[in-house]
Design a protein around this motif. Sequence first.
Motif, short mmCIF file in Angstrom:
data_model
loop_
_atom_site.label_atom_id
_atom_site.label_comp_id
_atom_site.label_asym_id
_atom_site.label_seq_id
_atom_site.Cartn_x
_atom_site.Cartn_y
_atom_site.Cartn_z
N GLY A 208 0.80 -1.01 -0.12
CA GLY A 208 0.08 0.05 0.08
C GLY A 208 0.94 1.15 0.09
N THR A 209 0.40 2.27 -0.14
CA THR A 209 1.17 3.35 -0.09
C THR A 209 1.11 4.37 1.40
N GLY A 210 0.23 4.06 2.27
CA GLY A 210 0.29 4.44 3.60
C GLY A 210 1.35 3.82 4.31
N ARG A 211 1.99 4.92 5.21
CA ARG A 211 2.98 4.30 6.06
C ARG A 211 2.47 3.39 7.28
N ARG A 212 3.25 2.33 7.48
CA ARG A 212 2.61 1.70 8.50
C ARG A 212 3.98 1.08 9.46
N VAL A 213 3.57 0.60 10.48
CA VAL A 213 4.71 0.27 11.47
C VAL A 213 4.43 -1.25 11.78
N THR A 214 5.41 -1.96 11.68
CA THR A 214 5.33 -3.37 11.66
C THR A 214 5.99 -3.97 13.20
N VAL A 215 5.27 -4.41 14.03
CA VAL A 215 5.79 -4.50 15.34
C VAL A 215 5.76 -6.14 15.51
N LEU A 216 6.93 -6.77 15.88
CA LEU A 216 6.81 -8.22 16.22
C LEU A 216 7.05 -8.44 17.67
N LEU A 217 5.86 -8.90 18.56
CA LEU A 217 5.64 -9.27 19.92
C LEU A 217 5.73 -10.82 20.01
N ASP A 218 6.69 -11.05 21.39
CA ASP A 218 6.39 -12.31 21.92
C ASP A 218 5.02 -12.68 22.28
N VAL A 219 4.53 -14.11 22.03
CA VAL A 219 3.15 -14.46 22.51
C VAL A 219 2.82 -13.90 23.84
N SER A 220 3.64 -14.00 24.77
CA SER A 220 3.42 -13.56 26.04
C SER A 220 2.88 -12.07 26.30
N ASP A 221 3.34 -11.26 25.32
CA ASP A 221 2.95 -9.88 25.14
C ASP A 221 1.91 -9.59 24.29
N GLN A 222 1.09 -10.48 23.97
CA GLN A 222 0.04 -10.16 22.96
C GLN A 222 -0.96 -9.38 23.49
N ARG A 244 -2.43 3.74 15.73
CA ARG A 244 -3.45 3.02 15.89
C ARG A 244 -3.27 1.66 15.51
N VAL A 245 -3.32 0.51 16.41
CA VAL A 245 -3.45 -0.69 15.80
C VAL A 245 -4.38 -1.15 14.73
N GLU A 246 -3.88 -1.22 13.60
CA GLU A 246 -4.66 -1.62 12.59
C GLU A 246 -5.17 -2.97 12.36
N ARG A 247 -4.26 -3.92 12.73
CA ARG A 247 -4.37 -5.30 12.57
C ARG A 247 -3.54 -6.13 13.20
N VAL A 248 -3.80 -7.15 13.89
CA VAL A 248 -3.10 -8.02 14.60
C VAL A 248 -3.06 -9.67 14.19
N SER A 249 -2.07 -10.10 13.83
CA SER A 249 -1.91 -11.54 13.40
C SER A 249 -0.78 -12.37 13.81
N ALA A 260 16.89 -25.47 14.20
CA ALA A 260 16.47 -24.57 15.03
C ALA A 260 14.69 -24.55 14.79
N ALA A 261 13.97 -24.42 15.97
CA ALA A 261 12.70 -24.64 15.95
C ALA A 261 11.79 -23.23 15.68
N PRO A 262 10.76 -23.73 14.85
CA PRO A 262 9.94 -22.38 14.58
C PRO A 262 9.47 -21.40 15.85
N ARG A 263 9.27 -20.35 15.59
CA ARG A 263 9.18 -19.46 16.77
C ARG A 263 7.68 -18.59 16.37
N THR A 264 6.77 -18.76 17.06
CA THR A 264 5.52 -18.17 16.95
C THR A 264 5.44 -16.66 17.51
N ARG A 265 5.11 -15.71 16.47
CA ARG A 265 4.98 -14.32 17.24
C ARG A 265 3.83 -13.73 16.83
N ILE A 266 3.68 -12.55 17.66
CA ILE A 266 2.38 -11.77 17.16
C ILE A 266 2.88 -10.72 16.43
N GLU A 267 2.30 -10.26 15.20
CA GLU A 267 2.41 -9.35 14.60
C GLU A 267 1.31 -8.25 14.30
#
Length: 356
Positions: A208-222, A244-249, A260-267
Amino acid sequence: MSRRPRGATAALWGLGVLTAGVAAVAAGGFGFRGGGPGPGPAARPPATAEVTRQTMLDTDEQSGELGYGARTTLAGRIDGIVTKVPLAGDVVTRGQAVYRVDDTPVVLLYGDITAYRTLAPGVTGPDVRQLEENLTALGYAGFTVDTTYSASTATAVRRWQHDLGLPPTGAVELGRVLFAPGEIRIDAVTMGVNRTTGGGDEILQYTGTGRRVTVLLDVSDQRLARTGVAVGVRLPDGRSVPGRVERVSTVVEQPPGAAAAPRTRIEALVALADPAAANGIDAAVVTVVFTADRRENVLTVPVAALLALAEGGYGIEVVDGAGTHYVRVQTGLFAGGRVEISGDGVREGLTVGMPA
């Protein structure tokens, strides 16, 4: 600013800041006799603080990447030779060509439903309405905007195809249009001109053309990231702008290394309230301040003012005239070195003892 624990865990953490002398006395226990306060100590405490009324915020800072959001791949579905591609950074709007095959355009239209089939007379569905809405926006008329691809729709499509230099078939073949939620920005071009396409090979990637900030969080911080909640974004130049948080996945990361084992994160995808605030910043690491909890108009004391009681729970030492007495309190939110308290006789302005 940092995240603080709550409840019983928070209370134990609060005791950890007591000085050795106060902790030793607390280990012996401040008791209440007959359900009321026991006698106070002979001497006043070495330091005091006040019970204040305020709004408490439980905040946490996380690093995020300022950019244009997630990248989407465009696959080539029209058979032929690629004759023109855009440049990275180009912006494409409704009705414009994204790239060209055999010198004919693959066109951007707006919509949330991806193109997945040929649209022709007799076809019905929400993707038909999406196409008709775009034709109307581009100035073509003479049909009813609905979910049915009618003969009138086909007539409008022929006029549109003629204007684009396409064969006026009246049907929109799969791959001729790219549906995207809005205008797009070309992020990377992965197939150059003179290449054969049509088998689904990747042509380019766009955002998209709008600026966004992507944050990766640990599952414990969801708990920090909930769709729609307000955040603060601190830019590299020190300015703070609201967002404002627009989407969480949920995403799965594969760390380097086969073992290495896969790691689940909250985006969390954060939109800036004023996109112009990021003008001139192509990509950067920023700080996102999340507010996980908020307590309005509550009574608070410094965490160090909490005392352990022999019978369990916590209290404060209230300084009253020349003496002191102990009052049982219930704890709430811990944040910023203070703790929310409540209890009988607890009021704003009380003076409380502090450890040496």
